[in-house]
Design a protein around this motif. Structure first.
Motif, PDB file in Angstrom:
ATOM      1  N   SER A 601     -53.004 -29.255  62.338  1.00  0.00           N
ATOM      2  CA  SER A 601     -53.051 -29.180  63.795  1.00  0.00           C
ATOM      3  C   SER A 601     -51.749 -29.605  64.439  1.00  0.00           C
ATOM      4  N   SER A 602     -51.045 -30.545  63.822  1.00  0.00           N
ATOM      5  CA  SER A 602     -49.852 -31.090  64.473  1.00  0.00           C
ATOM      6  C   SER A 602     -48.633 -30.220  64.271  1.00  0.00           C
ATOM      7  N   ARG A 603     -48.550 -29.502  63.149  1.00  0.00           N
ATOM      8  CA  ARG A 603     -47.375 -28.683  62.866  1.00  0.00           C
ATOM      9  C   ARG A 603     -47.733 -27.203  62.749  1.00  0.00           C
ATOM     10  N   LYS A 604     -48.630 -26.765  63.552  1.00  0.00           N
ATOM     11  CA  LYS A 604     -49.070 -25.372  63.523  1.00  0.00           C
ATOM     12  C   LYS A 604     -48.024 -24.480  64.176  1.00  0.00           C
ATOM     13  N   GLN A 605     -47.943 -23.232  63.686  1.00  0.00           N
ATOM     14  CA  GLN A 605     -46.996 -22.251  64.190  1.00  0.00           C
ATOM     15  C   GLN A 605     -47.765 -21.174  64.984  1.00  0.00           C
ATOM     16  N   PRO A 606     -47.070 -20.525  65.948  1.00  0.00           N
ATOM     17  CA  PRO A 606     -47.717 -19.428  66.683  1.00  0.00           C
ATOM     18  C   PRO A 606     -48.156 -18.314  65.741  1.00  0.00           C
ATOM     19  N   PHE A 607     -49.256 -17.645  66.085  1.00  0.00           N
ATOM     20  CA  PHE A 607     -49.746 -16.542  65.262  1.00  0.00           C
ATOM     21  C   PHE A 607     -48.826 -15.344  65.418  1.00  0.00           C
ATOM     22  N   GLU A 608     -48.706 -14.605  64.329  1.00  0.00           N
ATOM     23  CA  GLU A 608     -47.908 -13.381  64.316  1.00  0.00           C
ATOM     24  C   GLU A 608     -48.449 -12.499  63.203  1.00  0.00           C
ATOM     25  N   ILE A 609     -47.852 -11.306  63.090  1.00  0.00           N
ATOM     26  CA  ILE A 609     -48.278 -10.397  62.029  1.00  0.00           C
ATOM     27  C   ILE A 609     -47.787 -10.955  60.689  1.00  0.00           C
ATOM     28  N   ALA A 610     -48.746 -11.184  59.790  1.00  0.00           N
ATOM     29  CA  ALA A 610     -48.427 -11.789  58.485  1.00  0.00           C
ATOM     30  C   ALA A 610     -48.809 -10.817  57.383  1.00  0.00           C
ATOM     31  N   ASN A 611     -47.849 -10.592  56.445  1.00  0.00           N
ATOM     32  CA  ASN A 611     -48.073  -9.701  55.313  1.00  0.00           C
ATOM     33  C   ASN A 611     -48.693 -10.505  54.178  1.00  0.00           C
ATOM     34  N   CYS A 612     -49.963 -10.256  53.884  1.00  0.00           N
ATOM     35  CA  CYS A 612     -50.685 -11.022  52.864  1.00  0.00           C
ATOM     36  C   CYS A 612     -50.111 -10.778  51.463  1.00  0.00           C
ATOM     37  N   HIS A 613     -49.537  -9.638  51.235  1.00  0.00           N
ATOM     38  CA  HIS A 613     -48.929  -9.378  49.924  1.00  0.00           C
ATOM     39  C   HIS A 613     -47.796 -10.371  49.663  1.00  0.00           C
ATOM     40  N   LEU A 614     -46.920 -10.585  50.648  1.00  0.00           N
ATOM     41  CA  LEU A 614     -45.820 -11.532  50.504  1.00  0.00           C
ATOM     42  C   LEU A 614     -46.328 -12.968  50.448  1.00  0.00           C
ATOM     43  N   ILE A 615     -47.404 -13.227  51.232  1.00  0.00           N
ATOM     44  CA  ILE A 615     -47.971 -14.583  51.236  1.00  0.00           C
ATOM     45  C   ILE A 615     -48.486 -14.958  49.851  1.00  0.00           C
ATOM     46  N   LEU A 649     -51.516 -19.840  55.860  1.00  0.00           N
ATOM     47  CA  LEU A 649     -52.244 -18.923  54.977  1.00  0.00           C
ATOM     48  C   LEU A 649     -51.714 -19.023  53.552  1.00  0.00           C
ATOM     49  N   THR A 650     -50.401 -19.250  53.393  1.00  0.00           N
ATOM     50  CA  THR A 650     -49.847 -19.477  52.043  1.00  0.00           C
ATOM     51  C   THR A 650     -50.482 -20.705  51.420  1.00  0.00           C
ATOM     52  N   GLN A 651     -50.697 -21.735  52.216  1.00  0.00           N
ATOM     53  CA  GLN A 651     -51.316 -22.960  51.719  1.00  0.00           C
ATOM     54  C   GLN A 651     -52.749 -22.695  51.282  1.00  0.00           C
ATOM     55  N   VAL A 652     -53.492 -21.835  52.032  1.00  0.00           N
ATOM     56  CA  VAL A 652     -54.878 -21.495  51.666  1.00  0.00           C
ATOM     57  C   VAL A 652     -54.912 -20.806  50.315  1.00  0.00           C
ATOM     58  N   PHE A 653     -54.109 -19.735  50.148  1.00  0.00           N
ATOM     59  CA  PHE A 653     -54.105 -19.002  48.873  1.00  0.00           C
ATOM     60  C   PHE A 653     -53.652 -19.918  47.733  1.00  0.00           C
ATOM     61  N   GLN A 654     -52.646 -20.769  47.987  1.00  0.00           N
ATOM     62  CA  GLN A 654     -52.131 -21.653  46.939  1.00  0.00           C
ATOM     63  C   GLN A 654     -53.195 -22.635  46.506  1.00  0.00           C
ATOM     64  N   ASN A 655     -53.941 -23.246  47.430  1.00  0.00           N
ATOM     65  CA  ASN A 655     -54.990 -24.205  47.079  1.00  0.00           C
ATOM     66  C   ASN A 655     -56.107 -23.533  46.288  1.00  0.00           C
ATOM     67  N   LEU A 656     -56.530 -22.347  46.699  1.00  0.00           N
ATOM     68  CA  LEU A 656     -57.642 -21.670  46.022  1.00  0.00           C
ATOM     69  C   LEU A 656     -57.234 -21.205  44.624  1.00  0.00           C
ATOM     70  N   ILE A 657     -55.988 -20.714  44.485  1.00  0.00           N
ATOM     71  CA  ILE A 657     -55.523 -20.309  43.148  1.00  0.00           C
ATOM     72  C   ILE A 657     -55.390 -21.553  42.248  1.00  0.00           C
ATOM     73  N   ALA A 658     -54.876 -22.645  42.841  1.00  0.00           N
ATOM     74  CA  ALA A 658     -54.711 -23.887  42.057  1.00  0.00           C
ATOM     75  C   ALA A 658     -56.054 -24.412  41.580  1.00  0.00           C
TER      76      ALA A 658
END
Length: 798
Positions: A601-615, A649-658
Motif C-alpha cells: 500500500s505504501s509503495r504502490k505504482q499507478p496502474f498501466e498496461i502490463a505485459n504478463c509474458h514479460l512479468i 504482479l511480478t511479486q504475485v507470480f514469483q511468490n506462487l511459483i516459489a
C-alpha cells in the motif's frame, strides 16, 4: 303490453266482420226467399184470378149453351165460341204462369220438375179435351140435327164436360189457394226467422262492437300511457343527455356538429346556436389535435369506433382544455359512414394527477439521489411546494425528549417564515409527538371550521395559515419528524390523491434520510478505518524500519560470539548461541516480510498496461537459483496484457511459483501457468479474433504436496503456517501479500488442491513419489479492454 292489446283488437275486428258476414248471408237468403215467395204469391194470385175468370167464362159458356138449346138462336153460339176461346187463352196463360212459377199444380210439395211438367201437360190436355167436347156439342146442334143434339142433351154429355172443366178449375183454384197459403206461411216464417237472425246478429254485433270499443279504448289508454312513459323517458333522457357529467355531440358525414349537450357547451363556453350546424369538429380542436383526430377518423370509419382518444379542444375564450373522446360511427344499411356520436370527458383533473404523478416520481428520484441530509430536506420542501402549489412546506424534526424544531422550510414571499421564529404555542405540549407515532395523517381544509382552541387559532394566525396537511416521517418504524404543508391564501380542499402522494413522499423522505444517515455513519467509519489503517501501516513501516538496525547489530554480535567462542565454552553455551543466532535471523525475516506487506500500500505504482509474458519472465529470472537447485520445470501459455502494477504482479507470480518449488514432493516440481478469458463483452472482433474479455482468470498449477481442504482459506492469512520451520522454512506472509495485491487490482484469489495421502502436513514427505496431488492457485484481474481510456495511468482507489 301494446302488442297484446293490438292483437286483441285485431281479433275483435275479425270476429265482428265474421258475424257481419254471416248476418249479410242470412239477410241475403231471407230477402231472396221473401222476394221469391212474394213473386210466387203474385203469380199464385194471378193464377187464382185466371182460374176464377175461367170459371166465370165457363158459366157464360154454359149459359149460352143453355139459351141456344132453349131458343135455338145462333146468336148465343157466337158468344159460346168466344167464351171457349177465352177459356183456352186463359188456360195457356195459366200454363205459362205455372211453368214460370215452377210450382206444383196437382200435388203440393212435389219437387220433381218432370212430374210438375207432366201435371201441367195433363191439366192442359184435360181442359182442352173437355172444351173440344163442348165445341163438338155446339157443332152438332148447329147442324140442326135434332136427334143427335137431343141425344147429347139427353145424355148430358156437354153438361158433363162443363162440369168436368168446372170441377177441374175449382180444384185447381183450391190447390192454388192452398199453395198460396203455404207460401204466405213460409214468407211469414222466413220473415220471423229473418227478424230473429237479425236480432241475434245485431245483439252479437252490439256485444262485439262493445268489446271492440272496450279493447280499442283500453288499447288507446295503454297507448297513451306508453306515450306518456315514452315522453317521460324522452324527457328524462333529454335531461340526462344535457346534464350528464360528460359531453355528448353528434356529427354528420362531413364532421359538422349536428347536436351537442349543455355539459360540453359549458366546457367550451359556447351557446348551442354558435355551434350546432355552424362549426365542424376541426374548428373546436387545437392545431396539434386536428391531425391526431384525422388519423383516428380513418380507424373510426373502418372499425366503427375509437376509444379514449386524448385531444385538446379550444374554448371560446381561446384557452384549451384536455379531453378524452370516445366515438361510435353511424352507418346506413349498406355500411357506409354517415355520421358519428361522440362522448367527451373533461380530463383536466386526470392530466393534473398525471402531471403530479410524474412530478412525484421525479421528486422521489431527486430525494433518493441525494445522500446529504441537508440537500435531501431542501429538495423535499422545494419540490413538494411545486407539486401541490402551496404557500409553505415545512419539515419539523422531533428531538429525543419529544420536543422538536423546524429544520427546513420553503415559503412564498409575503408570508412569515417558521424557521428561525421563536415558536411558543400555548396549546403545544409533549403529547404532540405521541399523536403521530401510529401513522396519523392530519388534514384541515379550513382552520376556522376545524374546532381548534382559540389559543391554537391565534398561533396559526401568526403564520397566516388557512389550511394545512401534516404527514409523519418515519425512520425504520420510529417517528423522526413531520412533513407539514400550509396554504395561506385561502382555505383549501385536500384531495385524497394529494394526501396519498404526501404520505408516499414522506415514506421516500424517510428512506432517503435513513440512507443519508447510513452513508454518514459509513463515511465516519470509513474515515476512521482509513485513519486506523494509515496509522497501522505507518506503525508497521516505522517499526520494521526502526527494528532493522538494532536487529542487524544483535545478529552481527551473535555471529561474532559464535565464531570466536565456538567450542571454547561448554556444550550448552554453544547450543544457546546457536538458538540466539537462529531467533535473531528469523526475527529479521519476519520484519522484512512485514515491511514487504506494508509496502503493497505504501509503495504502490499507478496502474498501466502490463505485459504478463514479460512479468512471468522476470519472476522466473528472479528464482533461477531455486529452479536450478530443484530441477523445476516452469511452463506457461501465451499470456495477455492486463491493467495493473507490473512490479506487484511480478511479486504475485514469483511468490506462487516459489511456493510450488518449495512445497514439492521427492520428484522434480512441474509448474504451469495458464489463462482463461471470462465475462466477454457483447462486442465481438472480426477476422477470426475472439471478443475482448472483461477480465482474465490465471491458474498456477503444481504437482506438489497439496493442501487439506480445511486449510484452504487459512493459508491467505498473514503469519499463518501449515508446516514447521524445520520441514518447510518461511514466514507465512507470501500468500497474504499476494491476496492484498490481487484485491488492490479489484480481483480475487483462491486455491483448489488435492493433498498427498499422509498423516499430517507437519510430518516430512515420504521418500517414494506420489501421483495425483498438487495445488492450483487462481486469481482474476481486469483486462486492458475493460478499462476506459480516461482511466489509463490513473491510480484506482484501494
Amino acid at each position: 303490453m301494446k302488442n297484446i292489446a293490438s292483437g286483441k283488437v285485431s281479433i275483435g275486428f275479425a270476429a265482428t266482420l265474421f258475424v257481419l258476414a254471416i248476418n249479410a248471408v242470412l239477410a241475403y237468403q231471407s230477402i231472396t226467399t221473401i222476394s221469391r215467395n212474394s213473386h210466387a204469391e203474385v203469380c199464385s194470385d194471378r193464377i187464382i184470378t185466371i182460374l176464377e175468370q175461367m170459371v166465370s167464362s165457363l158459366k157464360d159458356v154454359e149459359r149460352g149453351q143453355r139459351e141456344y138449346l132453349l131458343t135455338n138462336n145462333p146468336q148465343y153460339l157466337a158468344a159460346h165460341r168466344i167464351d171457349i176461346n177465352q177459356i183456352r187463352n186463359k188456360l195457356k196463360s195459366l200454363v205459362k204462369l205455372k211453368s214460370d212459377l215452377n210450382q206444383p199444380l196437382m200435388r203440393v210439395g212435389t219437387n220433381d220438375p218432370s212430374v210438375q211438367k207432366q201435371q201441367i201437360i195433363d191439366f192442359e190436355q184435360k181442359i182442352d179435351r173437355n172444351l173440344d167436347e163442348l165445341v163438338t156439342t155446339i157443332d152438332r146442334r148447329q147442324a140442326a140435327v135434332l136427334t143427335p143434339a137431343r141425344q147429347l142433351v139427353l145424355s148430358q154429355q156437354g153438361q158433363q164436360a162443363l162440369e168436368t172443366v168446372r170441377q177441374s178449375l175449382i180444384e185447381r183454384a183450391r190447390v192454388e189457394r192452398k199453395a198460396l197459403e203455404r207460401l204466405q206461411a213460409e214468407s211469414r216464417q222466413s220473415l220471423a226467422d229473418t227478424k230473429l237472425a237479425f236480432g241475434i246478429s245485431s245483439l252479437l254485433d252490439l256485444v262485439l262492437l262493445s268489446v271492440l270499443y272496450g279493447l280499442v279504448s283500453w288499447d288507446r289508454t295503454k297507448q297513451q300511457q306508453s306515450e306518456a312513459i315514452v315522453r317521460g323517458y324522452a324527457t328524462e333522457f333529454e335531461e340526462l343527455y344535457h346534464n350528464a357529467p360528460c359531453g355528448y355531440h353528434s356529427l354528420d358525414t362531413n364532421g359538422k356538429v349536428m347536436r351537442i349537450n349543455r355539459t360540453l357547451l359549458q366546457i367550451l363556453g359556447y351557446e348551442e346556436a354558435e355551434i350546432v350546424g355552424c362549426k365542424q369538429l376541426g374548428d373546436l380542436l387545437a392545431t396539434q389535435s386536428i391531425q391526431k383526430f384525422d388519423d383516428n377518423l380513418a380507424i373510426l370509419k373502418k372499425r366503427g369506433w375509437i376509444h379514449d382518444v386524448e385531444l385538446q379542444m379550444m374554448r371560446k375564450d381561446g384557452s384549451s382544455v384536455p379531453v378524452s373522446t370516445t366515438v361510435v360511427a353511424i352507418k346506413d344499411e349498406l355500411g357506409n359512414y354517415i355520421g358519428a356520436h361522440a362522448t367527451t370527458i373533461d380530463i383536466r383533473e386526470r392530466v393534473r394527477l398525471r402531471k403530479q404523478a410524474r412530478l412525484f416520481a421525479e421528486i422521489s428520484q431527486k430525494i433518493r439521489q441525494s445522500l446529504r441530509l441537508e440537500d435531501i430536506l431542501a429538495t423535499a420542501v422545494e419540490e413538494v411546494q411545486k407539486l401541490l402549489a402551496v404557500d409553505r412546506v415545512l419539515i419539523y424534526r422531533f428531538a429525543a425528549d419529544g420536543s422538536g424544531a423546524a429544520v427546513q422550510e420553503r415559503v412564498l414571499a409575503g408570508y412569515p417564515a417558521v424557521m428561525g421564529s421563536n415558536i411558543n404555542d400555548p396549546c403545544f405540549n409533549r403529547n404532540y409527538h405521541a399523536r403521530y407515532t401510529h401513522g396519523r395523517i392530519k388534514t384541515v381544509a379550513d382552520i376556522t371550521q376545524a374546532g381548534f382552541q382559540p389559543c391554537y387559532l391565534e398561533f396559526l394566525d401568526l403564520f397566516a395559515v388557512k389550511a394545512s396537511a401534516i404527514v409523519p416521517i418515519y425512520l425504520r418504524d420510529e417517528l423522526w419528524g413531520l412533513l407539514i404543508v400550509h396554504h395561506c391564501q385561502a382555505p383549501r380542499k385536500w384531495y385524497p390523491k394529494e394526501v396519498e402522494m404526501l404520505s408516499q413522499l414522506a415514506t421516500q423522505l424517510g428512506i432517503a434520510i435513513t440512507q443519508a444517515q447510513l452513508l454518514e455513519q459509513e463515511q465516519l467509519q470509513g474515515r476512521e478505518l482509513a485513519r486506523s489503517n494509515a496509522e497501522l501501516e505507518q506503525f508497521a513501516h516505522v517499526a520494521s524500519h526502526d527494528l532493522q538496525e538494532p536487529l542487524r547489530m544483535v545478529i552481527s554480535y551473535l555471529q561474532l560470539l559464535s565464531r570466536r567462542y565456538q567450542g571454547k565454552l561448554d556444550a550448552d553455551a554453544d547450543e544457546f548461541i546457536d538458538y540466539a543466532v537462529d531467533g535473531a535471523t528469523r526475527m529479521q525475516a519476519l520484519i522484512q516480510g512485514l515491511l514487504s506487506y506494508a509496502r503493497v500500500s505504501s509503495r504502490k505504482q499507478p496502474f498501466e498496461i502490463a505485459n504478463c509474458h514479460l512479468i512471468v519472465r522476470d519472476a522466473i529470472s528472479n528464482l533461477h537459483v531455486a529452479i536450478a537447485e530443484s530441477a523445476a520445470t516452469i511452463t506457461f501459455d501465451p499470456l495477455p496484457e492486463v491493467w495493473g502494477d507490473s512490479t506487484q504482479l511480478t511479486q504475485v507470480f514469483q511468490n506462487l511459483i516459489a511456493n510450488g518449488i518449495k512445497f514439492r514432493r521427492e520428484v522434480p516440481p512441474k509448474i504451469h501457468i495458464s489463462v482463461t478469458p471470462i465475462e466477454p463483452s457483447p462486442a465481438s472482433a472480426t477476422d477470426d479474433r475472439v471478443a475482448t474479455p472483461a477480465s482474465w482468470q490465471f491458474a498456477i498449477s503444481d504437482n506438489g504436496i497439496g493442501i487439506e481442504s480445511q486449510y484452504l482459506d487459512r493459508i491467505f492469512v498473514i503469519f499463518q503456517r501449515l508446516h514447521t520451520r524445520v520441514t518447510y522454512p518461511g514466514t507465512g506472509i507470501g500468500l497474504a501479500i499476494c491476496k492484498k495485491i490481487i484485491e488492490r487490482h479489484g480481483g480475487t484469489i483462491w486455491v483448489e488442491s488435492t493433498p498427498m495421502k499422509q498423516d499430517s502436513f507437519l510430518q516430512p514427505p515420504p521418500l517414494q513419489p506420489l501421483t495425483g496431488s498438487g495445488s492450483i492457485f487462481y486469481f482474476v484481474i481486469p483486462a486492458v479492454g475493460s478499462i476506459s481510456p480516461q482511466h489509463v495511468h490513473k491510480q484506482p482507489p484501494d
